[in-house]
Design a protein around this motif. Structure first.
Motif, mmCIF file in Angstrom:
data_model
loop_
_atom_site.group_PDB
_atom_site.id
_atom_site.type_symbol
_atom_site.label_atom_id
_atom_site.label_comp_id
_atom_site.label_asym_id
_atom_site.label_seq_id
_atom_site.Cartn_x
_atom_site.Cartn_y
_atom_site.Cartn_z
ATOM 1 N N THR A 1 59.691 59.371 5.727
ATOM 2 C CA THR A 1 58.248 59.370 5.890
ATOM 3 C C THR A 1 57.759 60.799 6.079
ATOM 4 O O THR A 1 58.482 61.661 6.580
ATOM 5 N N SER A 2 56.516 61.043 5.686
ATOM 6 C CA SER A 2 55.963 62.377 5.878
ATOM 7 C C SER A 2 55.374 62.509 7.281
ATOM 8 O O SER A 2 54.937 63.568 7.679
ATOM 9 N N ASN A 3 55.372 61.389 8.003
ATOM 10 C CA ASN A 3 54.772 61.415 9.338
ATOM 11 C C ASN A 3 55.832 61.707 10.388
ATOM 12 O O ASN A 3 56.706 60.889 10.663
ATOM 13 N N GLU A 4 55.734 62.878 10.964
ATOM 14 C CA GLU A 4 56.761 63.272 11.924
ATOM 15 C C GLU A 4 56.633 62.560 13.265
ATOM 16 O O GLU A 4 57.474 62.707 14.134
ATOM 17 N N PHE A 5 55.594 61.773 13.424
ATOM 18 C CA PHE A 5 55.440 61.002 14.659
ATOM 19 C C PHE A 5 56.152 59.656 14.590
ATOM 20 O O PHE A 5 56.043 58.846 15.496
ATOM 21 N N LEU A 6 56.823 59.409 13.487
ATOM 22 C CA LEU A 6 57.568 58.162 13.355
ATOM 23 C C LEU A 6 59.062 58.443 13.285
ATOM 24 O O LEU A 6 59.464 59.455 12.722
ATOM 25 N N PRO A 7 59.870 57.542 13.852
ATOM 26 C CA PRO A 7 61.321 57.712 13.670
ATOM 27 C C PRO A 7 61.669 57.442 12.200
ATOM 28 O O PRO A 7 61.010 56.623 11.549
ATOM 29 N N ARG B 1 69.380 47.009 13.755
ATOM 30 C CA ARG B 1 68.083 47.605 14.088
ATOM 31 C C ARG B 1 66.946 46.800 13.442
ATOM 32 O O ARG B 1 65.938 46.515 14.080
ATOM 33 N N ARG C 1 65.944 43.644 15.376
ATOM 34 C CA ARG C 1 65.376 43.697 16.738
ATOM 35 C C ARG C 1 64.183 42.748 16.875
ATOM 36 O O ARG C 1 63.306 42.729 16.042
ATOM 37 N N LYS D 1 46.557 64.660 9.271
ATOM 38 C CA LYS D 1 47.103 64.322 10.570
ATOM 39 C C LYS D 1 46.320 65.007 11.690
ATOM 40 O O LYS D 1 46.005 64.386 12.690
ATOM 41 N N SER E 1 58.120 52.117 18.514
ATOM 42 C CA SER E 1 58.406 53.448 17.980
ATOM 43 C C SER E 1 57.622 53.712 16.686
ATOM 44 O O SER E 1 57.584 54.832 16.206
ATOM 45 N N GLU F 1 47.999 58.523 11.155
ATOM 46 C CA GLU F 1 47.794 58.605 9.700
ATOM 47 C C GLU F 1 46.386 58.162 9.330
ATOM 48 O O GLU F 1 45.777 57.350 10.018
#
Lengths: 428, 282
Positions: free
Chosen positions: A116-122, A207, A210, B36, B273, B280
């Motif tokens: 992902t391009s979103n660094e706020f996600l694992p 995972r 879950r 962002k 998480s 976004e």
């Protein structure tokens, strides 16, 4: 990294040898050449990406049957039994759809999700198999009796679909089963020629589960690797004896249909082309075994340790002659030997696909906690595994050296096509 | 008065969020990073709100620590024991903020072995005295120092810049705290009051989720519902262990109950998480 290692890697990527050799020639020999080669391999890697299905070490996930059953045994297994925690059938369907999708990708050596391009996600994929080959990864799913009925509850409205064969195995003599190694609503058997690849698969599938299912127990296992045994002979177990000599021929469709795959009319249609998996976690008292003299060890198995040949014969695959007598009139193959009892009258055959395990130290005794993760596939537990195990548990001489600590039975679902999902025949 | 202020701020935050979504569409060709930032700015209402919550908890923590340290200094063992667990919950709830001060956190909350023996003070040192030695004698100096550190924390908290990142990371971190130290019973190893800390961490994570939830619902309603369901499950498990207005001591839980709690936290933390998707563009 040595040159030799490079060749192994290159082969596993399915990269043509010619280009590799050419490159080495151009680059020259020695350390410098290898360094240049290193960056070359990197660029070849990116070229071969996306074509992984043509690579040599990819086993297709899709098919009439699930992979990992008649697939030639890989070097490692990571086996996991799960408890389902959701009470909704729809969650199960979602789970198996997601599992199918992820498994198909991982079987091709691909990560289970784009970065992902979103660094706020694992990251979607846990990453430890990044850049590794598919390593013949197979992922095989099964459902246990408790998925259908647990504590007298028809948990998901599947009770009527429960096959008669899918019930807890009977208690065998000398069973020392422990709750922590027993049962499970679902199972995942991940086999690969690389342990990290196998673990990565199970880790990501757990995972994904879950909120729907949780680990109940897990056991990794190993065999000698193919690298270590270029002749690819029958692997030896931790008692030093060849194990798996008598197995039906996985290349024979006739034999597989007769002994392994559930056939029309055997039970509910949903399991047709599936198979039953018996799992036994068998602790082996290797310290005790190691102080047993060779004669006694061989009498226990009824085979010669060196060649693997049955008593009275010369070669490993020579036919067992249970009627053979010694000059003094005694049976050549002792009546309580493992090979004789397993064989019975020869009518029951199972496809064994077991792995050794070693789990460090047994905290109670200070001995190794080591043994066999016995895995066998059969068309009918009641006609195949159960009668064999009844004979073994009652008088096998090997029982002095082993203890069955865990047990589970699963119905391994039939395979699926691209676009379908494992479990489709059961859940819909 | 305080309540009114909160409501106003919540309204403001939602209008900021929705307002911004439109402007994002207009500039769809902007790079991801820029998007962002815009989006992060629009979460400022939420971050302000969280700041208030965290400071509120720290203020409660100051008061509770005052009572606790006073009991220790007065040699009132029973009272100190009674106040120990309930004082800490305020700190545990606000942990994402409290932990920003890397120098103060160990002084207040270090467990035995986390820091060199000579430097070890704070809550857990006094906990050991209370439960292992059943005394406060000799621990007055630790109480004195603890109060100073907590007061300093209160003063410093005002300087914290609460960013969306801190919230997003903090929510999962709170649950990770539970998974790595509360579940194992290592947090309150002498008093075994771990479930108080456990619940407080979950409450702190829940607060962040509730603040981000309006934005999350806009992005992914299913995810929002799933997280809510998982929080409900964890809280209902925790409720099973409530006793006399508090919680059972951790050693009274069976292995199966501990595993059940641990797996419920895993089931919650995994979807939680994903909460970073609020950064976004729609």
């Amino acid at each position: 990294m040595s040159k030799k290692e490079y060749f192994i890697e290159e082969e596993s990527l399915g990269v043509k040898k010619v280009s590799r050799r050419d490159m080495l020639k151009t680059a020259g020999v020695g350390g410098v050449g290898i360094l240049i080669g290193a960056s070359g391999i990197g660029s070849m890697l990116s070229i071969t990406e996306g074509k992984a299905s043509s690579a040599k070490d990819v086993v297709s996930f899709y098919g009439k049957h699930q992979s990992g059953i008649t697939t030639k045994p890989q070097n490692h297994v990571y086996f996991a039994a799960l408890d389902v925690t959701t009470s909704r059938k729809n969650d199960l369907i979602t789970l198996f759809k997601e599992w199918t999708h992820a498994s198909a990708l991982m079987s091709e050596g691909k990560p289970i999700g784009e970065l992902t391009s979103n660094e706020f996600l694992p990251p979607k994929d846990t990453g430890e198999a990044e850049g590794l080959s598919a390593s013949n990864l197979t992922i095989t799913f099964g459902v246990g009796p408790s998925l259908f009925v647990k504590d007298n509850q028809d948990r998901f409205g599947l009770k009527l679909k429960q096959p008669k064969e899918l019930v807890d195995l009977p208690a065998f003599s000398l069973d020392a089963l422990e709750e922590e190694w027993t049962g499970g609503d679902l199972c995942i058997q991940a086999c690969a020629d690389d342990m990290q690849v196998a673990f990565h698969a199970v880790r990501n599938l757990i995972r994904i589960a879950r909120g729907k299912a949780v680990l109940r127990w897990a056991q990794p296992g190993f065999q000698r690797t193919k690298q270590a045994d270029a002749k690819e002979g029958t692997p030896r177990n931790l008692f030093g004896f060849k194990d798996g000599t008598v197995n039906p021929d996985v290349k024979s469709e006739k034999q597989m249909n007769e002994h392994v795959w559930v056939q029309p009319g055997d039970g509910p249609n949903w399991l047709q082309n599936g198979s039953y998996l018996v799992v036994r976690r068998i602790q082996m008292f290797i310290e005790v075994w190691d102080r047993t003299n060779l004669k006694e060890q061989e009498n226990t198995f009824g085979r010669y340790r060196d060649t693997g040949a049955p008593f009275g014969q010369k070669n490993e695959f020579d036919k067992l002659d249970i009627h053979h007598k010694q000059p003094n009139g005694e049976d050549t193959i002792p009546v309580d030997s493992h090979v004789r009892l397993s064989h019975g009258d020869g009518s029951q055959q199972i496809l064994r696909r077991g792995y050794s395990y070693s789990n460090g130290m047994d905290l109670k005794t200070g001995s190794f906690d080591a043994g066999l993760l016995f895995l066998s596939f059969q068309r009918s537990p009641s006609k195949q595994f159960i009668p064999i195990q009844k004979r073994l548990s009652s008088m096998d001489k090997l029982n002095e050296y082993i203890s069955h600590r865990g047990s589970a039975l699963f119905a391994c679902l039939p395979g699926t096509k691209n676009g379908g999902f494992i479990g489709e025949t059961l859940f819909t | 008065m305080k309540l009114l202020k909160v409501t106003g701020s919540l309204l403001l935050s939602s209008s900021l969020l929705f307002g911004c979504a439109n402007s994002d569409e207009n500039s769809a060709k902007e790079t991801v990073k820029e998007t962002k930032n815009i989006k992060s700015d629009s979460l400022s209402g939420v971050t302000d709100e969280y700041r208030k919550y965290a400071i509120g908890e720290i203020e409660e923590f100051v008061k509770a620590t005052e009572a606790f340290t006073t009991a220790v200094k007065n040699g009132d063992v029973d009272n100190a024991k009674a106040l120990y667990a309930t004082s800490r919950v305020h700190y545990e709830r606000a942990e994402p903020i409290a932990e920003v001060f890397g120098d103060l956190d160990p002084k207040i909350d270090a467990r035995e072995g986390d820091v060199p023996e000579a430097e070890w003070g704070g809550y857990h040192r006094i906990e050991k005295g209370l439960w292992v030695e059943n005394t406060t004698t000799g621990y007055e100096q630790y109480a004195e120092q603890l109060m100073k550190d907590v007061n300093l924390l209160r003063a410093k908290v005002d300087t914290v810049e609460v960013t969306p990142d801190l919230l997003i990371t903090g929510a999962v971190d709170l649950l990770n705290e539970v998974s790595t130290s509360k579940v194992t019973g290592e947090e309150d190893r002498y008093s075994h009051t771990d479930l108080f800390d456990f619940a407080a961490n979950v409450e702190g994570a829940d607060k962040i989720f509730q603040l981000l939830n309006p934005a999350l619902k806009e992005k992914n309603k299913d995810l929002s519902t799933e997280i809510q369901t998982r929080f409900d499950e964890v809280f209902s498990l925790l409720n099973k262990h409530k006793i006399d207005g508090g919680y059972k001591i951790y050693t009274d839980l069976s292995e199966a109950e501990v595993k059940e709690l641990s797996q419920a936290i895993d089931a919650l933390a995994e979807p939680l998480s994903q909460i970073g998707i609020v950064t976004e563009a729609l």
